[in-house]
Design an enzyme around this catalytic site. Sequence first.
Site, mmCIF file in Angstrom:
data_model
loop_
_atom_site.group_PDB
_atom_site.id
_atom_site.type_symbol
_atom_site.label_atom_id
_atom_site.label_comp_id
_atom_site.label_asym_id
_atom_site.label_seq_id
_atom_site.Cartn_x
_atom_site.Cartn_y
_atom_site.Cartn_z
ATOM 1 N N HIS A 91 -15.465 9.266 -31.501
ATOM 2 C CA HIS A 91 -14.998 8.922 -32.848
ATOM 3 C C HIS A 91 -13.519 9.269 -32.992
ATOM 4 O O HIS A 91 -13.084 10.373 -32.654
ATOM 5 C CB HIS A 91 -15.805 9.668 -33.908
ATOM 6 C CG HIS A 91 -15.348 9.359 -35.300
ATOM 7 N ND1 HIS A 91 -15.565 8.143 -35.905
ATOM 8 C CD2 HIS A 91 -14.652 10.100 -36.206
ATOM 9 C CE1 HIS A 91 -15.037 8.145 -37.119
ATOM 10 N NE2 HIS A 91 -14.471 9.323 -37.325
ATOM 11 N N SER A 92 -12.724 8.321 -33.488
ATOM 12 C CA SER A 92 -11.306 8.510 -33.772
ATOM 13 C C SER A 92 -10.581 8.889 -32.474
ATOM 14 O O SER A 92 -10.621 8.134 -31.516
ATOM 15 C CB SER A 92 -11.138 9.552 -34.886
ATOM 16 O OG SER A 92 -9.857 9.493 -35.460
ATOM 17 N N MET A 93 -9.933 10.042 -32.407
ATOM 18 C CA MET A 93 -9.320 10.451 -31.148
ATOM 19 C C MET A 93 -10.350 10.456 -30.029
ATOM 20 O O MET A 93 -10.043 10.129 -28.867
ATOM 21 C CB MET A 93 -8.700 11.847 -31.277
ATOM 22 C CG MET A 93 -8.002 12.328 -30.013
ATOM 23 S SD MET A 93 -7.403 14.039 -30.102
ATOM 24 C CE MET A 93 -8.935 14.928 -29.760
ATOM 25 N N SER A 119 -15.772 4.509 -32.091
ATOM 26 C CA SER A 119 -15.912 4.612 -33.541
ATOM 27 C C SER A 119 -14.607 5.042 -34.198
ATOM 28 O O SER A 119 -13.903 5.920 -33.696
ATOM 29 C CB SER A 119 -17.012 5.645 -33.853
ATOM 30 O OG SER A 119 -17.046 5.985 -35.216
#
Length: 250
Positions: A91-93, A119
């Site tokens: 997720h994200s990073m 994500s």
Amino acid sequence: MDNLWFRCFGPPSESDDAVRLVCFPHAGGSASAYAPLARLLAPRIEVRAVQYPGRQDRRRETPAGDITELAGRIAERLRDPQGRPYALFGHSMGALLAYETARTLRSWGVPAPVRLFLSGRGAPSPVPPRSDVLPDDAAILNAVRSLGGTAAAALDDPELMEMALPALRADYRALAAYSWHPGDPLDVPVTVLTGRDDPVVTAADPARWAEHTRSGCEVRVFPGNHFYLDQQVAEVAEVLIGAVRPAAGR
């Protein structure tokens, strides 16, 4: 698996056919972010969440400052899957780290994950997005607050904020320095997940991940913002189970 780098929330699956899902947290995040998801997926999918250096029980370690280097360190601990099917979720990073980890494993000839779940992140490019390039602590804190989620609420506590800042600084420094280097697309099916109201992922961003795989890319949009997963964890669990079910028992 390496107990320093990976956390298992719940009993390990006793089935050799159960897919193992390796989860990569967001900037400033820790392995415990995936505890609710792990509980919903057990025992069909065994979750192992990555614990980056510099947070929680690894807080005395120096946080990593380079995305590709950190992905290599994680890949080193995943390079022997022991014949068990596995998938990566970031997720994200964490989406960048999952993607770069998959690229590193391929370069070593390690069997590919059955699926890559990406994500809350647009596809990588040679130039980092403006949301990754933040000049100081104030900008970082403002950015985290604007994204919402449990991390933003924790920053209202001065003591928790001081504990979180070193990891946040290192993670955003790594994001600002990251530059995608062209290479062959992966031979891994990709599922992209995003919140409909995510302030840092545009409506067009998720589909661009299709350029990074030869094996198909689907996009799933959920109600919510950048941390849609906090409210949609049961719905996300259903997507994960459906996507990896064909791999179980191969």
